[in-house]
Design an enzyme around this catalytic site. Sequence first.
Site, short mmCIF file in Angstrom:
data_model
loop_
_atom_site.label_atom_id
_atom_site.label_comp_id
_atom_site.label_asym_id
_atom_site.label_seq_id
_atom_site.Cartn_x
_atom_site.Cartn_y
_atom_site.Cartn_z
N HIS A 197 0.85 -1.18 0.00
CA HIS A 197 0.00 0.00 0.00
C HIS A 197 0.89 1.23 0.00
O HIS A 197 1.95 1.23 0.63
CB HIS A 197 -0.91 0.01 1.24
CG HIS A 197 -2.07 0.92 1.08
ND1 HIS A 197 -2.00 2.27 1.35
CD2 HIS A 197 -3.33 0.68 0.64
CE1 HIS A 197 -3.17 2.81 1.08
NE2 HIS A 197 -3.99 1.89 0.65
N ASP A 213 -7.94 -5.44 -0.07
CA ASP A 213 -8.42 -6.17 -1.24
C ASP A 213 -8.03 -7.64 -1.24
O ASP A 213 -8.58 -8.43 -1.99
CB ASP A 213 -7.92 -5.50 -2.53
CG ASP A 213 -8.64 -4.21 -2.76
OD1 ASP A 213 -9.85 -4.17 -2.47
OD2 ASP A 213 -8.02 -3.25 -3.20
N1 CMC Z 1 4.17 -7.23 -5.12
C1 CMC Z 1 5.50 -7.24 -5.28
N2 CMC Z 1 6.31 -6.16 -5.06
C2 CMC Z 1 5.70 -5.05 -4.67
C3 CMC Z 1 4.31 -4.96 -4.49
C4 CMC Z 1 3.54 -6.10 -4.72
N3 CMC Z 1 2.21 -6.10 -4.55
N4 CMC Z 1 3.98 -3.70 -4.10
C5 CMC Z 1 5.13 -3.03 -4.04
N5 CMC Z 1 6.17 -3.84 -4.38
C6 CMC Z 1 7.61 -3.50 -4.38
C7 CMC Z 1 7.98 -2.66 -5.58
O1 CMC Z 1 8.40 -3.46 -6.66
C8 CMC Z 1 9.09 -1.81 -5.02
O2 CMC Z 1 10.25 -2.60 -4.96
P1 CMC Z 1 11.72 -1.93 -5.18
O3 CMC Z 1 11.88 -0.96 -4.07
O4 CMC Z 1 12.66 -3.08 -5.16
O5 CMC Z 1 11.65 -1.27 -6.55
C9 CMC Z 1 8.66 -1.55 -3.56
O6 CMC Z 1 7.83 -2.68 -3.22
C10 CMC Z 1 7.87 -0.26 -3.39
O7 CMC Z 1 6.78 -0.29 -4.31
P2 CMC Z 1 6.13 0.98 -5.00
O8 CMC Z 1 5.62 0.56 -6.34
O9 CMC Z 1 7.08 2.13 -4.93
O10 CMC Z 1 4.95 1.26 -4.02
P3 CMC Z 1 3.75 2.20 -4.31
O11 CMC Z 1 3.45 2.87 -3.02
O12 CMC Z 1 4.00 3.06 -5.49
O13 CMC Z 1 2.61 1.16 -4.70
C11 CMC Z 1 0.69 -0.18 -4.64
C12 CMC Z 1 1.52 0.88 -3.90
C13 CMC Z 1 -0.58 -0.46 -3.81
C14 CMC Z 1 0.27 0.38 -6.02
C15 CMC Z 1 1.54 -1.46 -4.81
O14 CMC Z 1 1.91 -1.96 -3.54
C16 CMC Z 1 0.82 -2.53 -5.63
O15 CMC Z 1 0.87 -2.49 -6.85
N6 CMC Z 1 0.14 -3.51 -4.93
C17 CMC Z 1 -0.63 -4.49 -5.64
C18 CMC Z 1 -1.96 -3.91 -6.05
C19 CMC Z 1 -2.91 -3.76 -4.89
O16 CMC Z 1 -3.09 -4.68 -4.09
N7 CMC Z 1 -3.54 -2.59 -4.82
C20 CMC Z 1 -4.57 -2.32 -3.82
C21 CMC Z 1 -4.19 -1.22 -2.88
S1 CMC Z 1 -5.28 -1.15 -1.47
C22 CMC Z 1 -6.79 -0.65 -2.13
C23 CMC Z 1 -6.78 0.75 -2.55
O17 CMC Z 1 -6.62 1.63 -1.71
O18 CMC Z 1 -6.99 1.00 -3.76
#
Ligand code: CMC
Length: 436
Positions: A312, A370
């Site tokens: 998240h 989710d």
């Molecule tokens: N699986 C694998 N790696 C992940 C994931 C994941 N679900 N989420 C983040 N990472 C890794 C990412 O690759 C990065 O690694 P590194 O530092 O080595 O490059 C690190 O963790 C930080 O990730 P980020 O992309 O900078 O994090 P963000 O804050 O931009 O993304 C997120 C947040 C929710 C989009 C992401 O965690 C994600 O894509 N999760 C899966 C989709 C999901 O479940 N979304 C629902 C969110 S809750 C409901 C809502 O509020 O909408």
Amino acid sequence: MSGTNGGGSITVTLDGTNKSTRLPLIPGSIGPQVADIRKLYDSVGVFTYDPGYGNTASCESKITYIDGDAGILLHRGYPIEQLAEHSNFLEVAYLLLNGDLPTPKQKAEFEMGVLRHNMVHEQLRSFYNGFRRDAHPMAVICGVVGALSAFYHDSLDINNADHRRIAAFRLIAKVPTIAAWAYKYSIGQPFMYPRNNLGYAENFLYMMGAVPPEEYKLNPVLARAMDRILILHADHEQNASTSTVRLAGSTGANPFACIAAGIASLWGPAHGGANEAVLKMLGEIGHVSNIKSFIEKVKDKNSNVRLMGFGHRVYKNYDPRAKIMAQTCHEVLEDLGIKDDPLLDLAMELEKIALDDEYFVSRKLYPNVDFYSGIILKAMGFPTSMFTVLFAVARTVGWISQWKEQVEDPSQRIGRPRQIYTGAVQRNFVPLAQRG
Ligand code: CMC
């Protein structure tokens, strides 16, 4: 640029120049202070760069507070755990919109106000016929909710408090009807009209599940679970879809158009589409024995595979909604007599392995809301394509509360981010015959 804390302000100095400025620090009622950069460009001639807005507050808001490190979510000061346990969705809707919990009289009036608006203009039915039967219901509700602005001209004046109030009632009341009809349309069943002897969550279950020739039997455990799912998704401060609603609203666009924009933004798999994506992912993994190789794929940066339902932007400890959702998930499965659900077993094993894995632990990736909501909704009989729609039904309350707060904020301006331009510098047009 270097910064030093100046107590109540930050002094920013542009290295190698004598340009510096003091940025006032704005305190919230809780949470970290926020540096006010509005005069930064005028003072030192630089903008800030913050793709994804991870360090930028776009507004002041009194609605929702999140402490992502501590796993805290408050609506108008009330912890989400208490609201999920003791309140119901329409009371939470009142709270989000109006700032305080209602008195019994206010609650009754609010509920009556929502009930009175739950039918849609009969002519709006014909919109559905324009969609293919296999259209994704998010595509349908995005279009139909946007079309509300073509039907309710008497609530489009954003500067009129009565119009804003009626538009809020209309949206909260009609979106479940529109959503349930999108489902009925997709399976070719007759649209069911809402019934005013049912509660909000009950009505939604009824419009989704009932058919005219049969008496519909409501399951109180499922109705309670649905109400809780709605509460847990009602608002989440300045997430992508809410920010979309606010950005659209900042132009003076009408509330129906703004909420349609929010629905579009919610659809993506990184946001509201994640619950649907979790189920797809579990289906693709197929069996517990495949988890190890799937996790390896997730950890491989080149694979572009993510563990859906994990991680998240704000919660770096745990998502408090996920805890309540996990508990609700068990209640629902028990009530439905689902003991050995292979998908649930798979989800639980996946959760266990991921929580122990250094990759997820070091990145603070925990199950989010989710991860469980998809499993509950599947057990309740919702088709996967309706999962995000349900999120939109709940979040409509948050969107319209945030929109109302924004419109009523005297400091509100049109949203207009800046950019770092990295394209070609100025050059002269070359006639076609002289190119190539
Ligand atoms: N699986 C694998 N790696 C992940 C994931 C994941 N679900 N989420 C983040 N990472 C890794 C990412 O690759 C990065 O690694 P590194 O530092 O080595 O490059 C690190 O963790 C930080 O990730 P980020 O992309 O900078 O994090 P963000 O804050 O931009 O993304 C997120 C947040 C929710 C989009 C992401 O965690 C994600 O894509 N999760 C899966 C989709 C999901 O479940 N979304 C629902 C969110 S809750 C409901 C809502 O509020 O909408």
